[in-house]
Every structure is written in structure tokens, then in C-alpha cells.
Design an enzyme around this catalytic site. Structure first.
Site, short mmCIF file in Angstrom:
data_model
loop_
_atom_site.label_atom_id
_atom_site.label_comp_id
_atom_site.label_asym_id
_atom_site.label_seq_id
_atom_site.Cartn_x
_atom_site.Cartn_y
_atom_site.Cartn_z
N ARG A 100 -10.89 0.52 14.65
CA ARG A 100 -10.77 1.22 13.37
C ARG A 100 -11.73 0.51 12.41
NH1 ARG A 100 -4.68 1.83 11.25
NH2 ARG A 100 -5.14 -0.23 10.43
N LYS A 133 0.84 -1.20 0.00
CA LYS A 133 0.00 0.00 0.00
C LYS A 133 0.88 1.25 0.00
CE LYS A 133 -0.40 0.06 5.06
NZ LYS A 133 -1.30 0.17 6.21
N MET A 140 10.67 24.43 1.92
CA MET A 140 9.89 23.60 1.01
C MET A 140 10.76 22.79 0.06
SD MET A 140 6.88 24.76 -1.65
CE MET A 140 5.85 25.40 -0.33
N TYR A 193 14.78 30.33 7.35
CA TYR A 193 13.67 31.13 7.87
C TYR A 193 13.69 31.22 9.40
CZ TYR A 193 11.59 30.71 3.21
OH TYR A 193 11.35 30.76 1.87
#
Length: 388
Positions: free
Chosen positions: A145, A44, A328, A280
Site C-alpha cells: 500500500r 483517524k 435509509m 422494501y
């Protein structure tokens, strides 16, 4: 401004090297832990970020007889590839109303049912297809779940499935569940879930169900709980050489080899004075004159921003640490005055053979789990397969 096309010899911006020999070795190691059970290779989330098709092929070559995915779309894509043997069984378990039931039946997938609404939709699709659907009933034994609740819900689901089977619309091929805390050795929920699973299986079989497989063992249970192996085991993260959890030990402790190595080429190396802010927010300020290296990977590529200031990177044979915030598309490492050339390889994680960090080291740095580190590596990073 002119540009020069890169030749094949030019270092790539970044790449995720996938060692399929390591994956095959991990499958063999895991199969040896459960020699009496069939093996489902869980691929998956695009093979936990490694590439679903390539990893499924490698796992089948190492002895996997089943392939598992979360969504039906993942399983349908694998079946449509035509690159897996027709006798390899394929299962998917995360369904929502209106899902591709008919396509799953036509592709001979095993579909998981947790509730009566899903059985109703599947039966309608089976009537339209003119052939029975392969069905595995999921029991919620304590994870809370997916899965049918024990008691009245399970009795109704089993009764409905047996009625549909008697009508020739489905075939009950499996009964299954999933552990909540198998990665925590000795957790009381493990024994409780095993006992309830046996009870729910016994009820279904007592009503007439004759499944091909009964299964509950994920990666940690495959590695440490032989009493949970039943007819089939479903390793996921362990197949990719990442430990299912720190309480079980590292991948090396478990005899597993990490499959993915994530690297990038330094985009810039420059001298800066002491007191120079980096990235940053200036959360890192150079303590003295130094050199900085720019690594062209960022959180858009899946490098976790939570590892700002803590993520380890191997450059020039030395461990470095992310300096300041991960942006990013890029982040910075303080090279401490060393001057590797632009294009020098920066290894974020790998097998550890060269002294590089592992995905588990990054998980610790980011306060998460190894699963998240490998599955989040994005599509901008090409997968390069070796030892195929």
C-alpha cells in the site's frame, strides 16, 4: 398541525454514547502490553467514529504521548483545537500532491513520506517556512500500500532525506511500516515483514539516519507480538474496545471494553396480521399475528444494509433481529407479540454488559469487520460523552 418541542427528558431519536472511562482503561491495558514503548493513539476517521478530539484527550490522560491521524487535515484540526498538550507529538501519513505541507510544518506535525515526490514538495515548503520539517520515512515491507519499496526506491528516499537533513530542511524523526496480516496469528507474512523492516531500518541507520522512533505495531501486533513493539506502538481499533479480528478473540477475551453504545427510541409499535410483508421487497413476511417495532435508524446513519434480516437489536431485554430490509432512515424488528411503548430504547450494540449485541456481533451479521461498524455511524447520530 401543532408541534411540541421536546424537553430534555424526552428520549432521543438515536444516540451514540461514548464511554471515555472505557477508552482510558483500554489505553492502560494496551500500554501494559508494550511497557517499553511509547504509545500513539490513532484517532483517524474522527476517532473511528467516536470523536477524534474527545478520544485524543482521553487517551493522552491515560498516558498516550503521540496522536496519529491519516490525513493532514485531521491532524491540523486537532492541533488547532488547542486542547492537547503542546508536548504531545502528532503524526499524519496520507498525503497527496499539493497537500498542506507548510501548514503541517508550522503546526509541528510529523509527516510521513513514502516517495521522492513528497520529499521534493516538503523540502520546498520547509524552505518557505524557514524551519525544518519533522519527517518519518515509511517502508513498504509487504503490505503493498503506502511506503517506499525496498531496494533502489528506499535507497533513493533515504539518500534524499539525509541530504535534506544535512541542509537543515528536515529532521528524520521516525522510520516505520505497517503489517498486512498481524490479525492472523502465525501468518508467514508477519515474520517476513518484521525481518524486512529490521533490514530497511538498519540500512537507513547505517547511512546516518538517527530516528527518535521506529514502529510497525498496529492493534493486533501491540496485543500479540512483543517482538514488533520497537520504540512505539500505534493501536487504533483496540483502543475503542473492538477486537482487531475474530482470530484474536473477542474484545472481552482481549481485556478490552467497547467504548460506543448505539441506541435509538422506538418510533412506532403496531399489531399486524400473519402474512404481512415488511419493508422494501417484502423479504420478510410475518409468520403469524405479531407486533412490529420501528427503529428510526438506517443506512444513512451507518447501519449496514448488508445486515438486513440478520442484524441483532436488544429491545425490552430480548434480542430481536432486523425484519426485512434496512432502509435509509429506519428498519423494523419483529417483537413477537410484545408491546413495548413507543420511545422504548432499542440497543443496536454496546459493551454487552446488559446482554446487548456488540459491534462485533453486527460485523458478523453484515459480513464485515468491527472497524466498519463503528466508523460508519454518521453525523445525524449525536455523540454523547460520559465519564469524561
Amino acid at each position: 398541525m401543532s408541534e411540541t418541542a421536546k424537553t430534555p427528558a424526552d428520549p432521543p431519536r438515536a444516540r451514540a454514547e461514548i464511554d471515555l472511562a472505557a477508552l482510558r482503561a483500554n489505553v492502560r491495558t494496551l500500554r501494559a502490553k508494550a511497557p517499553g514503548a511509547a504509545f500513539m493513539a490513532v484517532v483517524k476517521a474522527d476517532g473511528y467514529g467516536h470523536g477524534a478530539l474527545a478520544c485524543a484527550r482521553a487517551a493522552v490522560r491515560a498516558g498516550a504521548g503521540w496522536v496519529g491521524t491519516a490525513t493532514p487535515e485531521e491532524a491540523l484540526a486537532l492541533r488547532a483545537s488547542g486542547e492537547l498538550p503542546a508536548d504531545v507529538r502528532m503524526m499524519c501519513w496520507l498525503w497527496t500532491p499539493g497537500g498542506p505541507w507548510r501548514e503541517a510544518i508550522d503546526a509541528d506535525l510529523d509527516v510521513s513520506l513514502s516517495g521522492e515526490w513528497a520529499l521534493h514538495e516538503l523540502v520546498g515548503a520547509a524552505r518557505a517556512a524557514g524551519r525544518p520539517a519533522r519527517v518519518q520515512l515509511k517502508a513498504d515491507t509487504g503490505l503493498g500500500r503506502g511506503g517506499s519499496q525496498p531496494g533502489a526506491d528506499w535507497r533513493r528516499l533515504v539518500a534524499g532525506a539525509l541530504e535534506a537533513e544535512a541542509a537543515g530542511l528536515i529532521r528524520i524523526t521516525g522510520l516505520w511500516s505497517h503489517f498486512a496480516c498481524a490479525d492472523e496469528p502465525g501468518h508467514p507474512s508477519v515474520a517476513a515483514q518484521l525481518a524486512l523492516f529490521r533490514e530497511m531500518v538498519a540500512y537507513a541507520e547505517g547511512q546516518g539516519a538517527r530516528p527518535e522512533v521506529r514502529h510497525i505495531a498496529n492493534s493486533p501486533a501491540t496485543l500479540t507480538l512483543p517482538e514488533a513493539h520497537f520504540d512505539l506502538v500505534r493501536p487504533g481499533i483496540a483502543m475503542y474496545g473492538v477486537s482487531p479480528g475474530p482470530a484474536l478473540g473477542s474484545s472481552a477475551d482481549l481485556g478490552l471494553r467497547p467504548v460506543m453504545t448505539l441506541t435509538a427510541s422506538l418510533a412506532l409499535v403496531k399489531h399486524v396480521p400473519g402474512g404481512h410483508g415488511v419493508s422494501y421487497g417484502h423479504h420478510y413476511v410475518t409468520p403469524g399475528e405479531t407486533t412490529l417495532g420501528l427503529v428510526p435508524l438506517g443506512y444513512a446513519d451507518g447501519v449496514p444494509r448488508h445486515a438486513s434480516g440478520t442484524g441483532p437489536v436488544l429491545v425490552g431485554g430480548k434480542w430481536r433481529t432486523v425484519a426485512g430490509r434496512i432502509a435509509m432512515d429506519q428498519f423494523v424488528v419483529d417483537l413477537g407479540g410484545d408491546e413495548p411503548a413507543p420511545g422504548t430504547e432499542a440497543v443496536l450494540f454496546g459493551s454487552g454488559d446488559r446482554g446487548e449485541p456488540t459491534a462485533e456481533d453486527w460485523a458478523q451479521a453484515a459480513g464485515t469487520i468491527g472497524y466498519e461498524i463503528v466508523t460508519r455511524i454518521g453525523a445525524r447520530v449525536p455523540r454523547v460523552y460520559v465519564n469524561e
